[in-house]
Design a protein around this motif. Structure first.
Motif: not given
Length: 184
Positions: A27, A72-73, A94-96, A102, A113
């Motif tokens: 990722s 985004n998640s 949730e995406q950082t 995440y 990740s």
């Protein structure tokens, strides 16, 4: 002439290994396509530097059923065994700001990740949990089928070792109650 055939075979083997390696993705790589991890998965193995977290009745002993990719998640549908019964849960990662990292709240604050995937067969996830001033690592191996080849399991074991998790702390989940009847 006798030397030419073994050299050609060796070259073919090397090219095959290069192609296999090129198909894997993480990722944090630019070519990672998160949409391709959507769908049904099976929990194959878990590993942790805090083994009790993944043993029977451990708070992190969870069995994935599905990953849904949103903008985004990542939404994980999974099952836990609570009071000897399969209990469905959903957790949202949730995406950082960091690509491929995440976070989610579940039994503490987690960042995770995807370390390796080939999209069609397996996915390997690395998670760091922080709770009450303590930190531990969790690694998970999911498969598109209920079990994976020994080669993939060995790749997972080596990845665990690279993260400081000993082989004795890897639990094979293929022969335990994974709440698969919940899928029917």
């Amino acid at each position: 002439m006798k030397l030419l055939l073994p050299l050609l075979l060796l070259l073919c083997l090397e090219l095959t290994l290069v192609c296999i390696h090129a198909e894997e993705s993480s990722s944090m790589e630019r070519n990672f396509n998160v949409e391709q991890i959507s769908g049904y998965w099976f929990s194959i193995a878990e590993a942790s530097d805090e083994r009790e977290k993944i043993e029977e009745h451990g708070s992190m002993r969870a069995f994935v059923e599905n990953i849904t990719v949103l903008e985004n998640s990542l939404v994980f549908k999974f099952h836990l065994i609570v009071n000897e019964e399969c209990t469905e849960m959903t957790a949202i990662g949730e995406q950082t700001e960091k690509a491929g990292i995440y976070y989610m709240n579940y039994d503490g604050f987690n960042t995770f990740s995807i370390l390796k995937t080939d999209y069609d067969n397996y996915i390997m996830i690395h998670l760091i949990n922080k709770k009450d001033g303590k930190t531990f690592q969790l690694m998970e191996l999911y498969g598109r089928e209920p079990d994976l080849s020994l080669d993939i399991k060995e790749k997972f074991a080596k990845l665990c070792e690279e993260h400081g998790i000993i082989r004795e702390n890897i639990i094979d989940l293929t022969n335990v109650n994974r709440c698969l009847e919940a899928r029917e």
